[in-house]
Design a protein around this motif. Structure first.
Motif, mmCIF file in Angstrom:
data_model
loop_
_atom_site.group_PDB
_atom_site.id
_atom_site.type_symbol
_atom_site.label_atom_id
_atom_site.label_comp_id
_atom_site.label_asym_id
_atom_site.label_seq_id
_atom_site.Cartn_x
_atom_site.Cartn_y
_atom_site.Cartn_z
ATOM 1 N N LEU A 4 72.644 90.765 -16.696
ATOM 2 C CA LEU A 4 71.335 90.430 -17.243
ATOM 3 C C LEU A 4 71.438 89.061 -17.897
ATOM 4 N N LYS A 5 70.536 88.156 -17.515
ATOM 5 C CA LYS A 5 70.537 86.805 -18.069
ATOM 6 C C LYS A 5 69.190 86.497 -18.709
ATOM 7 N N ASP A 6 69.186 86.361 -20.021
ATOM 8 C CA ASP A 6 68.008 85.950 -20.778
ATOM 9 C C ASP A 6 66.774 86.784 -20.404
ATOM 10 N N VAL A 7 66.937 88.110 -20.413
ATOM 11 C CA VAL A 7 65.858 89.017 -20.004
ATOM 12 C C VAL A 7 64.903 89.276 -21.165
ATOM 13 N N HIS A 8 63.621 89.030 -20.907
ATOM 14 C CA HIS A 8 62.570 89.253 -21.907
ATOM 15 C C HIS A 8 61.585 90.291 -21.382
ATOM 16 N N LYS A 9 61.084 91.127 -22.287
ATOM 17 C CA LYS A 9 60.026 92.070 -21.929
ATOM 18 C C LYS A 9 59.195 92.382 -23.165
ATOM 19 N N ALA A 10 57.872 92.221 -23.008
ATOM 20 C CA ALA A 10 56.946 92.554 -24.089
ATOM 21 C C ALA A 10 55.874 93.491 -23.564
ATOM 22 N N PHE A 11 55.370 94.324 -24.452
ATOM 23 C CA PHE A 11 54.241 95.189 -24.150
ATOM 24 C C PHE A 11 53.122 94.780 -25.099
ATOM 25 N N ASP A 61 75.674 92.833 -8.023
ATOM 26 C CA ASP A 61 76.579 92.148 -7.088
ATOM 27 C C ASP A 61 76.075 90.750 -6.755
ATOM 28 N N GLY A 62 75.514 90.100 -7.755
ATOM 29 C CA GLY A 62 75.059 88.735 -7.579
ATOM 30 C C GLY A 62 73.711 88.571 -6.915
ATOM 31 N N LYS A 63 73.048 89.672 -6.575
ATOM 32 C CA LYS A 63 71.757 89.613 -5.893
ATOM 33 C C LYS A 63 70.641 90.103 -6.805
ATOM 34 N N ASP A 64 69.522 89.418 -6.773
ATOM 35 C CA ASP A 64 68.356 89.758 -7.573
ATOM 36 C C ASP A 64 67.910 91.191 -7.266
#
Length: 248
Positions: A4-11, A61-64
Motif C-alpha cells: 500500500l502506497k499513500d492510500v487515502h480513503k474518506a467517507f 505482486d507488483g500489479k494494481d
C-alpha cells in the motif's frame, strides 16, 4: 506480496485512511493493530477491492489490484470473518465448500464434500459435524468452521478479521495455534486485524500500528516491547494516559 502506497480513503467529511504505507512480504504473517475506528477494516476492504481508495496505490505482486481479472484475483484469497459469517441455511460441509461449489473453482459435489471434511479434520472437527447446521455448533466450533472455509481452496493469502472475538481464553488459544500452524504449513501470506495482544504475539511475524489513519510503527513482533514508539507502547500495555486519547 502486498503493498500500500499513500492510500487515502474518506467517507464524506470523515477521513479514515490518511496516507497508509505498508508492505507485507510473501509468506509472512502481518498483524495490524489499533483502536476501534482507526481504519483497519477499511484498509482490508481496500486491498480486496470492496472499497475503492480515493487516492494512492495498492498492488499485489507488483500489479494494481484494481486491474485484471477480478475472479482470478479474489481466488487467491481466503477470509475468516469476525462474526463467522456462516450461512444458517446450509449444512457445515456446504459452508466450508461454498467456493468449491460455484464459480471458477467449482468442483464435483462429491469431491467438494470430501475436501470440506478433510479441512474440518484439519481444524480439529470430526466428520459427523459436516451435516450439522451452524446453529447446532458452539461459538468455538463455528470459528473453526470459518477457518476451514478460509483454507478450503488452498489460497495464497488469508485475511483474519478479529479471529478470537467472542471466544474464551482457552478456545482463543486453540484458534491462535491453528492459525499459526495452518499459515506455516500452507506457506501462505497472512494479514490479521485484532485487538487481542495474546493473538498478536502468537501469530505475528510483523506488526503494524494504525492510528488516526496512518501507520505509526511497523516492525517484527520481537521488537514490540522495546519499540520506543509511544503509540504502540500505550496500546500494547492498555494505558489510559498517552498520545492516544481514550473516548470517554
Amino acid at each position: 506480496m502486498i503493498e500500500l502506497k499513500d492510500v487515502h480513503k474518506a467517507f464524506g467529511s470523515k477521513h479514515v485512511l490518511r496516507g497508509i504505507n505498508l508492505t507485507i512480504e510473501s509468506g509472512t504473517s502481518m498483524v495490524i493493530i489499533g483502536g476501534s475506528g482507526t481504519g483497519k477494516s477499511v484498509a482490508l476492504k481496500c486491498i480486496l477491492g470492496l472499497i475503492k481508495p480515493d487516492s494512492g496505490m495498492i498492488s499485489l505482486d507488483g500489479k494494481d489490484v484494481t486491474k485484471g481479472d477480478r475472479d482470478a484475483f479474489l481466488a487467491r484469497f481466503g477470509m475468516l470473518f469476525q462474526g463467522g459469517a456462516l450461512f444458517d441455511s446450509l449444512p457445515v460441509w456446504q459452508n466450508v465448500a461454498f467456493r468449491l461449489l460455484r464459480g471458477s473453482l467449482k468442483r464435483p459435489v462429491a469431491e467438494a464434500r470430501e475436501i470440506a471434511i478433510e479441512k474440518l479434520r484439519r481444524v480439529g472437527l470430526k466428520p459427523d459435524v459436516a451435516d450439522l447446521f451452524p446453529s447446532e455448533l458452539s461459538g468455538g466450533m463455528q470459528k473453526r468452521v470459518g477457518l476451514a472455509r478460509a483454507i478450503a481452496a488452498e489460497p495464497e493469502i488469508i485475511f483474519f478479521d478479529e479471529p478470537t472475538t467472542g471466544l474464551d481464553p482457552i478456545m482463543a488459544g486453540v484458534i491462535n495455534e491453528l492459525i499459526r500452524e495452518i499459515v506455516t504449513e500452507m506457506g501462505a501470506t497472512a494479514m490479521t486485524i485484532t485487538h487481542d495482544m495474546t493473538s498478536v504475539r502468537a501469530i505475528a511475524d510483523n506488526i503494524a500500528m494504525l492510528h488516526d489513519g496512518v501507520i505509526k510503527w511497523t516492525g517484527p513482533v520481537s521488537r514490540i516491547d522495546n519499540s520506543g514508539d509511544p503509540y504502540l507502547d500505550q496500546f500494547i500495555h492498555g494505558r489510559a494516559e498517552g498520545p492516544i486519547e481514550a473516548v470517554r
